[in-house]
Enzyme design. Structure first.
Site, PDB file in Angstrom:
ATOM      1  N   HIS A  87      -1.273  -8.311   4.611  1.00 51.70           N
ATOM      2  CA  HIS A  87       0.109  -7.825   4.634  1.00 51.70           C
ATOM      3  C   HIS A  87       0.311  -6.497   3.874  1.00 51.70           C
ATOM      4  CE1 HIS A  87       0.197 -11.913   5.937  1.00 51.70           C
ATOM      5  NE2 HIS A  87      -0.132 -12.333   4.732  1.00 51.70           N
ATOM      6  N   CYS A  88      -0.690  -5.608   3.962  1.00 49.98           N
ATOM      7  CA  CYS A  88      -0.640  -4.311   3.252  1.00 49.98           C
ATOM      8  C   CYS A  88      -0.534  -4.492   1.742  1.00 49.98           C
ATOM      9  CB  CYS A  88       0.507  -3.427   3.749  1.00 49.98           C
ATOM     10  SG  CYS A  88       0.355  -2.944   5.458  1.00 49.98           S
ATOM     11  N   LEU A  89      -1.032  -5.632   1.251  1.00 54.14           N
ATOM     12  CA  LEU A  89      -1.024  -5.915  -0.193  1.00 54.14           C
ATOM     13  C   LEU A  89      -2.465  -6.135  -0.639  1.00 54.14           C
ATOM     14  CD1 LEU A  89       1.926  -8.409  -0.247  1.00 54.14           C
ATOM     15  CD2 LEU A  89       1.639  -6.674  -2.000  1.00 54.14           C
ATOM     16  N   ASN A 125       0.826  -1.227   0.000  1.00 51.61           N
ATOM     17  CA  ASN A 125       0.000   0.000   0.000  1.00 51.61           C
ATOM     18  C   ASN A 125       0.853   1.268   0.000  1.00 51.61           C
ATOM     19  OD1 ASN A 125      -2.333  -1.505   0.045  1.00 51.61           O
ATOM     20  ND2 ASN A 125      -2.539  -1.452   2.290  1.00 51.61           N
TER      21      ASN A 125
END
Ligand SMILES: Cc1ncc(COP(=O)(O)O)c(C=O)c1O
Length: 377
Positions: free
Chosen positions: A335-337, A105
């Site tokens: 996982h901020c993906l 992100n």
């Protein structure tokens, strides 16, 4: 490798280094040294304690520069990869932005915030160069992750830089997951900007680095300006310091940054090649172990260092809690993906990520625990 240096390894199988690495005693001591020996403002006063603070901070810059193969004048010290990417997204002129389809992100939101048109290049079967070549044009920014925090897959950034530069675009490389684990030479890669985080490379939290190629330094504006960034100032105008100091307004995280310098020396002394081979060997052991469990599968590509795992029929957050009961620390989620997961309708995963201090015992503990958890599905 060097486990005795890491006090927090006691009683835990720490497998969340893609989020944050543990610190060796040498880095912790360096942070303490700042507070006990020279707790003063660098770059501002000339009494001897403050001079020492200035020297230590500049020496940290040198250590980091040496680690990634460049001169200290090209290194901006900051709070992490996110700050580095925001600095470029807000302080540099570009047209459209081309990213890969597996971006954190922190390598999407800053470009979205600027209102840029964003195109994502597929990577599932390797980086799609023909798509890159057809999408990139003069004045664009290509901003790609080097090593993915999903699965450890490393993109061919040198070739990406070449293809982008041939078309008149600039390139930023998000090296948050590569610099801590493998040899990275920013000048060999040839990117205009390279961002990475101290807290993933054994440094203190809230520390990071933005490398900027000398050719584009003049064109890059600072994220913040103010004290410490200027030679002189009046009510209406000011005279900025030279790069990189004009990029570092306000009193920095001095203790953290001198600790980061120590972390850079620490991993250089071990050798990035050695660290990478060690993680590759452990990764193979983990992959072999998981391969024997029918209901545990890897999500993403097969690469060293980072494993996103799905356990059939068991919620990943529950898996993480059950691993915690066995003193195994992993991360669960997206996982901020989020963009990667949503574009594939992929459920969240359990992520195990390695660092130099992990050993076979950590891997076997995880494999054994997953074997036990898998039967619950
Ligand atoms: C690939 C990648 N990019 C960017 C970031 C953001 O780094 P930071 O939170 O240190 O700014 C991370 C952190 O996990 C990451 O893995």
């Amino acid at each position: 490798m060097n486990r005795g240096d890491f006090p927090r390894l006691d009683g835990i199988h720490y497998l969340d280094s893609a989020c944050m690495s543990l610190r060796p005693r040498q880095v912790i001591d360096k942070v303490e040294e700042y507070y006990t020996e020279y707790p003063s403002c660098p770059g501002r006063s000339n009494y001897s304690m403050a001079e020492r603070a200035t020297e230590e901070l500049e020496s940290a810059r040198e250590s980091v520069a040496e680690l990634v193969g460049t001169a200290p004048e090209n290194i901006v010290l900051n709070s992490g990869t996110t700050e580095g990417i925001n600095t470029v997204a807000r302080g540099f002129d570009f047209e459209d932005v081309v990213v890969s389809d597996r971006e954190h992100n922190s390598n999407l939101l800053p470009w979205q915030e600027r209102g840029a048109e964003i195109t994502a290049i597929p990577t599932d079967d390797g980086f799609d160069f023909s798509r890159l070549k057809s999408e990139v044009s003069e004045g664009d920014m290509v901003s790609v992750v080097h090593t993915s925090n999903l699965d450890g897959y490393t993109l061919p950034v040198g070739e990406i830089v070449e293809a982008a530069h041939d078309r008149g675009a600039r390139v930023l490389v998000d090296a948050a997951q590569s610099v801590p684990h493998q040899p990275v030479d920013v000048e060999d890669i040839g990117a205009d900007f390279v961002a990475f985080s101290g807290h993933k490379m054994l440094g203190p939290s809230g520390t990071g680095v933005l490398y900027v190629d000398p050719e584009v330094q003049e064109e890059l504006g600072a994220l913040n300006t103010g004290g410490g960034a200027v030679e002189d100032a009046g009510f209406e105008t000011s005279e900025p310091k030279d790069f990189p100091h004009r990029m570092e307004a306000g009193l920095p995280n001095i203790a953290g940054l001198v600790g980061l310098g120590r972390a850079a020396e620490y991993i250089s002394d071990i050798g990035m090649g050695r660290i990478h081979s060690h993680e590759q060997e452990l990764s193979q052991r983990l992959r072999d172990g998981i391969g024997d469990i029918g209901s545990v599968s890897e999500v993403g590509r097969e690469a060293p260092g980072v494993f996103s795992l799905a356990v059939d029929g068991v919620d990943p957050h529950q898996v993480s809690l059950m691993l915690d009961q066995r003193d195994i620390a992993v991360r669960s989620g997206m996982h901020c993906l989020h963009s990667w997961f949503h574009s594939r309708s992929q459920d969240p995963t359990v992520r195990a990520s390695l660092h130099l201090y992990n050993n076979e015992n950590d891997i076997d503990a995880l494999t054994q625990a997953l074997n036990q958890i898998a039967v619950l599905g």
